[in-house]
Design an enzyme around this catalytic site. Structure first.
Site, short mmCIF file in Angstrom:
data_model
loop_
_atom_site.label_atom_id
_atom_site.label_comp_id
_atom_site.label_asym_id
_atom_site.label_seq_id
_atom_site.Cartn_x
_atom_site.Cartn_y
_atom_site.Cartn_z
N GLU A 243 42.77 18.77 32.05
CA GLU A 243 42.56 17.39 32.51
C GLU A 243 43.32 16.51 31.52
O GLU A 243 42.87 16.30 30.40
CB GLU A 243 41.06 17.09 32.55
CG GLU A 243 40.71 15.96 33.49
CD GLU A 243 40.51 14.66 32.76
OE1 GLU A 243 41.54 14.04 32.40
OE2 GLU A 243 39.35 14.29 32.55
N CYS A 277 40.19 8.43 30.69
CA CYS A 277 41.33 9.07 31.37
C CYS A 277 41.53 8.46 32.74
O CYS A 277 42.63 8.04 33.09
CB CYS A 277 41.09 10.57 31.51
SG CYS A 277 40.62 11.35 29.98
#
Ligand code: ADP
Length: 469
Positions: A243, A277
């Site tokens: 990720e 993120c």
């Protein structure tokens, strides 16, 4: 309930040892963080290998109960964990921040414990019979960043343990104490060797990912580091879930209600003071509602207090480290120099002891400006004006990353039609960045590969095995 001092003492380096850790809001010394040698890393890996068969031999029900007990342990120590997280990471106790993160750790543990993953019968036609089972992989390496240091660790650890793997976990060097404190609390409920912390920086992470004993690496961090891990994984064909970075776009359609969406837009962009993120990092707004959206966003943003995390009134905090302050400062200065219009903020105090960067909104900015095309990872949102939605979609898709995106509209079907054309792992409608333990989450393009959460997340930390016959 465990006290803050007890928890900190359990994980800090002995006096005179380790690396000093400073509060990013005040510059005050918190404690020293330990740093492990590669010999200690070898020991951690060996312990994980030794403990794995017995852990895998437990029934799924036993491991599920262990996850629930770990959630109980997190809840028992919630106040101490949140205080340490707030001091070291900078995020306020209040708002969608430290207490929220610790609470979500317990929720994720419980939902991961209760997510069903039955054996699948893939063919049963009278001639052939085959089942698909999900077996343990073995030892999973967990490498986490500094923005959500506890929750992201749980995202990786909980499914790994549920599926019968043991874990070696390395927190970010920027939030070592928070990471180690969480692991210590989880370990109150686990047998020796099942969850093994190691403390160190990128070099220790690099030494971990080449270990042949690892069957899988769960990594959340920058795209640059992700690429190094992909290279390192080649030696042993180690499985990866990555990720990586994002530069999430939001597209506001002409029929959106600016006042109604303003608060969701704000938190989509500024949750964790922009250090997320999958935060909204560039906003494309149709010309017909542009001024109204800017105005509504300024009104919401002005009302959100930023300050020291332990002060209950604050919902925004400092940047976690000076490096990130420098990134945001450079990008906002580039925007200002280009003639973009500062609606709010943009004037940081560069001589303060903390890392506070004021909430910043920048309008009338060129779509190719560095603040738009690079990931700022902080509290500065560029708002780009568009007149043709095709242009907005093309700009959104021009990035080489694709973690999240959002479409804002009063017409859900119209928004869904745009969503289908946006290159991102998740497209939210009229919100941005919300995650849920049952909803798969992952990126496309250079935001990485592999899914976390829910049934898909359990499969990601398993070795699929077909039993045919
Ligand atoms: P960020 O600064 O956004 O957290 P990084 O990718 O620098 O992103 O760091 C994320 C995590 O990866 C940290 O725990 C860091 O120590 C670790 N790390 C950095 N370099 C490497 C590497 N070469 N191999 C493995 N882990 C690494």
């Amino acid at each position: 309930m465990e006290q803050y001092e007890t928890l900190l003492a359990a994980v800090a380096a002995p006096a005179g040892d380790g690396r000093e850790v400073f509060d990013p809001a005040t510059g005050d010394l918190i404690a020293a963080a330990p740093a492990d040698t590669t010999a200690a890393l070898d020991d951690a890996v060996a312990r994980a290998v030794a403990a794995q068969p017995a852990w895998a031999a437990r029934s799924d029900e036993e491991r599920r109960q262990a996850l629930h007990r770990m959630a109980d342990a997190v809840e028992r120590s919630a106040d101490a964990l949140a205080e340490l997280l707030s001091r070291e990471q900078g995020k306020p106790l209040n708002g969608p921040n430290a207490r929220f993160e610790v609470g979500a750790c317990a929720t994720w543990l419980r939902v991961t414990a209760d997510t069903p993953l039955p054996t699948e019968v893939v063919v049963d036609d009278g001639t052939d019979y085959a089942e698909l089972h999900y077996r343990p992989i073995g030892v999973v390496g967990v490498i986490t960043p500094w923005n959500w240091p506890m929750l992201i660790a749980i995202w990786q650890i909980a499914p790994s343990l549920r599926m019968g793997n043991t874990v070696v976990a390395k927190p970010s060097e920027y939030t070592t104490l928070s990471g180690l404190a969480l692991l210590a609390v989880l370990n109150q409920e686990l047998p020796e060797g099942v969850l093994n912390p190691v403390a160190g920086a990128g070099d220790l992470g690099a030494a971990l990912v080449v270990k042949p004993e690892l069957g899988k690496i769960m990594f959340t961090g920058s795209t640059a580091t992700g690429k190094r891990i992909i290279e390192a994984s080649a030696g042993n064909v180690t499985r990866l879930t990555l990720e990586l970075g994002g530069n999430d776009a939001g597209i506001v359609l002409p029929d959106a209600d600016p006042v109604a969406i303003a608060e969701n837009l704000f938190w989509g962009a500024f949750i964790n003071t922009g250090q997320t993120c999958a935060a909204l990092k560039r906003l494309y707004v149709h010309d017909s509602v542009y001024d109204a959206v800017c105005l509504a966003l300024v009104e919401v943003a002005k009302a959100m207090p930023m300050g020291v995390g332990l002060d209950e009134q604050n919902v925004l905090g400092p940047l976690q480290n000076r490096m990130q302050f420098g990134v945001v400062d450079r990008l906002v200065e580039a925007a200002k120099a280009s003639g973009a219009r500062v609606l709010l903020g943009g004037e940081p105090d560069r001589d303060q002891p903390g890392n506070f960067y004021p909430t910043t909104l920048i309008a009338d900015i060129d779509p190719q400006n560095p603040l738009v095309v690079e990931e700022q990872f902080g509290p500065a949102l560029p708002i780009v004006r568009y007149s043709d939605v095709e242009e907005a979609i093309a700009l959104a898709n021009a990035a080489d990353v694709g973690l999240g995106a959002s479409v804002w509209s009063g017409d859900r079907d119209a928004a869904r039609a745009i969503a289908a054309r946006v290159q991102a792992g998740t497209v939210w409608i009229n919100s941005h960045g919300g995650v849920h333990p049952m909803i798969p989450f992952g990126g496309v393009k250079q935001s990485g590969y592999g899914l976390e959460f829910g049934t898909e997340g359990l499969k990601s930390v398993s070795a699929p095995q077909v039993v045919n016959g």
